[in-house]
Scaffold this motif. Structure first.
Motif, PDB file in Angstrom:
ATOM      1  N   THR A   1       0.816  -1.224   0.000  1.00  0.00           N
ATOM      2  CA  THR A   1       0.000   0.000   0.000  1.00  0.00           C
ATOM      3  C   THR A   1       0.850   1.274   0.000  1.00  0.00           C
ATOM      4  N   TYR A   2       2.170   1.153  -0.124  1.00  0.00           N
ATOM      5  CA  TYR A   2       3.096   2.290  -0.043  1.00  0.00           C
ATOM      6  C   TYR A   2       2.605   3.472  -0.884  1.00  0.00           C
ATOM      7  N   PRO A   3       2.657   4.686  -0.369  1.00  0.00           N
ATOM      8  CA  PRO A   3       3.302   5.144   0.863  1.00  0.00           C
ATOM      9  C   PRO A   3       2.388   5.081   2.096  1.00  0.00           C
ATOM     10  N   VAL A   4       1.166   4.606   1.927  1.00  0.00           N
ATOM     11  CA  VAL A   4       0.227   4.504   3.044  1.00  0.00           C
ATOM     12  C   VAL A   4       0.603   3.307   3.922  1.00  0.00           C
ATOM     13  N   LYS A   5       0.570   3.516   5.234  1.00  0.00           N
ATOM     14  CA  LYS A   5       0.761   2.410   6.183  1.00  0.00           C
ATOM     15  C   LYS A   5      -0.579   2.170   6.853  1.00  0.00           C
ATOM     16  N   CYS A   6      -1.093   0.962   6.705  1.00  0.00           N
ATOM     17  CA  CYS A   6      -2.378   0.604   7.292  1.00  0.00           C
ATOM     18  C   CYS A   6      -2.163   0.102   8.711  1.00  0.00           C
ATOM     19  N   HIS A   7      -2.703   0.815   9.684  1.00  0.00           N
ATOM     20  CA  HIS A   7      -2.620   0.402  11.083  1.00  0.00           C
ATOM     21  C   HIS A   7      -3.917  -0.341  11.389  1.00  0.00           C
ATOM     22  N   LEU A   8      -3.855  -1.665  11.327  1.00  0.00           N
ATOM     23  CA  LEU A   8      -5.055  -2.478  11.430  1.00  0.00           C
ATOM     24  C   LEU A   8      -5.321  -2.906  12.865  1.00  0.00           C
ATOM     25  N   ALA A   9      -6.546  -2.666  13.296  1.00  0.00           N
ATOM     26  CA  ALA A   9      -6.999  -3.111  14.616  1.00  0.00           C
ATOM     27  C   ALA A   9      -7.286  -4.616  14.557  1.00  0.00           C
ATOM     28  N   PRO A  10      -7.360  -5.272  15.694  1.00  0.00           N
ATOM     29  CA  PRO A  10      -7.717  -6.691  15.668  1.00  0.00           C
ATOM     30  C   PRO A  10      -9.024  -6.909  14.905  1.00  0.00           C
ATOM     31  N   GLY A  11      -9.035  -7.948  14.113  1.00  0.00           N
ATOM     32  CA  GLY A  11     -10.195  -8.259  13.290  1.00  0.00           C
ATOM     33  C   GLY A  11      -9.736  -9.010  12.054  1.00  0.00           C
ATOM     34  N   CYS A  12     -10.680  -9.265  11.155  1.00  0.00           N
ATOM     35  CA  CYS A  12     -10.355  -9.988   9.932  1.00  0.00           C
ATOM     36  C   CYS A  12     -10.554  -9.073   8.723  1.00  0.00           C
ATOM     37  N   TYR A  13      -9.711  -9.270   7.716  1.00  0.00           N
ATOM     38  CA  TYR A  13      -9.619  -8.358   6.580  1.00  0.00           C
ATOM     39  C   TYR A  13      -9.429  -9.126   5.278  1.00  0.00           C
ATOM     40  N   GLU A  14      -9.574  -8.397   4.183  1.00  0.00           N
ATOM     41  CA  GLU A  14      -9.154  -8.863   2.862  1.00  0.00           C
ATOM     42  C   GLU A  14      -8.576  -7.661   2.130  1.00  0.00           C
TER      43      GLU A  14
ATOM     44  N   MET B   1      -7.137  -1.039 -19.618  1.00  0.00           N
ATOM     45  CA  MET B   1      -7.696  -2.336 -19.222  1.00  0.00           C
ATOM     46  C   MET B   1      -7.454  -2.513 -17.737  1.00  0.00           C
ATOM     47  N   GLU B   2      -8.252  -3.354 -17.081  1.00  0.00           N
ATOM     48  CA  GLU B   2      -8.077  -3.598 -15.652  1.00  0.00           C
ATOM     49  C   GLU B   2      -7.814  -5.068 -15.360  1.00  0.00           C
ATOM     50  N   VAL B   3      -6.993  -5.270 -14.330  1.00  0.00           N
ATOM     51  CA  VAL B   3      -6.779  -6.593 -13.753  1.00  0.00           C
ATOM     52  C   VAL B   3      -7.111  -6.445 -12.273  1.00  0.00           C
ATOM     53  N   ARG B   4      -7.912  -7.357 -11.752  1.00  0.00           N
ATOM     54  CA  ARG B   4      -8.323  -7.304 -10.352  1.00  0.00           C
ATOM     55  C   ARG B   4      -7.887  -8.577  -9.637  1.00  0.00           C
ATOM     56  N   ALA B   5      -7.507  -8.415  -8.366  1.00  0.00           N
ATOM     57  CA  ALA B   5      -7.152  -9.572  -7.554  1.00  0.00           C
ATOM     58  C   ALA B   5      -7.629  -9.328  -6.124  1.00  0.00           C
ATOM     59  N   ALA B   6      -8.255 -10.329  -5.555  1.00  0.00           N
ATOM     60  CA  ALA B   6      -8.677 -10.280  -4.158  1.00  0.00           C
ATOM     61  C   ALA B   6      -7.818 -11.261  -3.367  1.00  0.00           C
ATOM     62  N   SER B   7      -7.413 -10.852  -2.186  1.00  0.00           N
ATOM     63  CA  SER B   7      -6.615 -11.736  -1.329  1.00  0.00           C
ATOM     64  C   SER B   7      -7.532 -12.699  -0.588  1.00  0.00           C
ATOM     65  N   ASN B   8      -6.893 -13.572   0.125  1.00  0.00           N
ATOM     66  CA  ASN B   8      -7.582 -14.403   1.097  1.00  0.00           C
ATOM     67  C   ASN B   8      -8.046 -13.525   2.256  1.00  0.00           C
ATOM     68  N   GLU B   9      -8.893 -14.061   3.109  1.00  0.00           N
ATOM     69  CA  GLU B   9      -9.245 -13.367   4.341  1.00  0.00           C
ATOM     70  C   GLU B   9      -8.156 -13.670   5.373  1.00  0.00           C
ATOM     71  N   PHE B  10      -7.661 -12.636   6.023  1.00  0.00           N
ATOM     72  CA  PHE B  10      -6.620 -12.797   7.038  1.00  0.00           C
ATOM     73  C   PHE B  10      -7.051 -12.063   8.305  1.00  0.00           C
ATOM     74  N   CYS B  11      -6.442 -12.431   9.417  1.00  0.00           N
ATOM     75  CA  CYS B  11      -6.850 -11.845  10.690  1.00  0.00           C
ATOM     76  C   CYS B  11      -5.674 -11.202  11.425  1.00  0.00           C
ATOM     77  N   ILE B  12      -5.985 -10.132  12.118  1.00  0.00           N
ATOM     78  CA  ILE B  12      -5.023  -9.441  12.993  1.00  0.00           C
ATOM     79  C   ILE B  12      -5.441  -9.764  14.419  1.00  0.00           C
ATOM     80  N   LYS B  13      -4.511 -10.322  15.166  1.00  0.00           N
ATOM     81  CA  LYS B  13      -4.783 -10.696  16.559  1.00  0.00           C
ATOM     82  C   LYS B  13      -4.322  -9.567  17.479  1.00  0.00           C
ATOM     83  N   PRO B  14      -4.952  -9.452  18.649  1.00  0.00           N
ATOM     84  CA  PRO B  14      -4.509  -8.400  19.593  1.00  0.00           C
ATOM     85  C   PRO B  14      -3.086  -8.659  20.078  1.00  0.00           C
TER      86      PRO B  14
END
Length: 146
Positions: free
Chosen positions: A103-116, A131-144
């Motif tokens: 995500t550079y230059p943005v730093k994502c400070h993620l709280a506990p929870g699940c994301y994609e 033209m566009e190319v799209r990709a979705a990640s897996n679901e991942f989780c941030i633990k406290p």
């Protein structure tokens, strides 16, 4: 115009559309993304990533990354990064990419929870419509953090 002439005009029109569209190419002729995988992590640490992509030929392009947090049955965007690059077939990803790099230059400070992570590349080759190319990640989780 009689009935036969209409059919000839319709078929000729479709053949023309097919021929013209074949000159524009396919996004896979430029960029193929096989995988965007984000590992689970701990609050305060940028999750590591595994990305498989192949740049087939040089192009100028833009990218947009949305990090989305699971909220009930859906997701809500919580962090967005974007930019533009010149992509070359010889370009390599870092050995150990992480979400802050993605995500550079943005730093994502993620709280506990699940994301994609959803990523969109807009390919802007010369003399060809974008033209566009799209990709979705897996679901991942941030633990406290303990």
């Amino acid at each position: 115009m009689n009935g036969r002439n209409w059919w000839v005009a319709i078929i000729a029109g479709w053949v023309g559309i097919i021929i013209v569209s074949s000159f524009y190419g396919d996004p896979d002729d430029w960029l193929v993304v096989g995988e965007v995988h984000v590992a689970d992590s701990v609050e305060g640490q940028s999750p590591s990533m595994r990305v498989r992509r192949s740049i087939k030929q040089s192009f100028r392009g833009n990218w947009l990354v949305d990090v989305n947090r699971r909220e009930g049955p859906g997701f809500v965007a919580v962090c967005t990064g974007s930019g533009q690059n010149i992509y070359e077939p010889t370009d390599q990803l870092p050995i150990n990419p992480d979400l802050n790099w993605w995500t550079y230059p943005v730093k994502c400070h993620l709280a506990p929870g699940c994301y994609e992570v959803d990523t969109v590349w807009t390919i802007r080759p010369p003399n060809v419509p974008p033209m566009e190319v799209r990709a979705a990640s897996n679901e991942f989780c941030i633990k406290p953090r303990n």
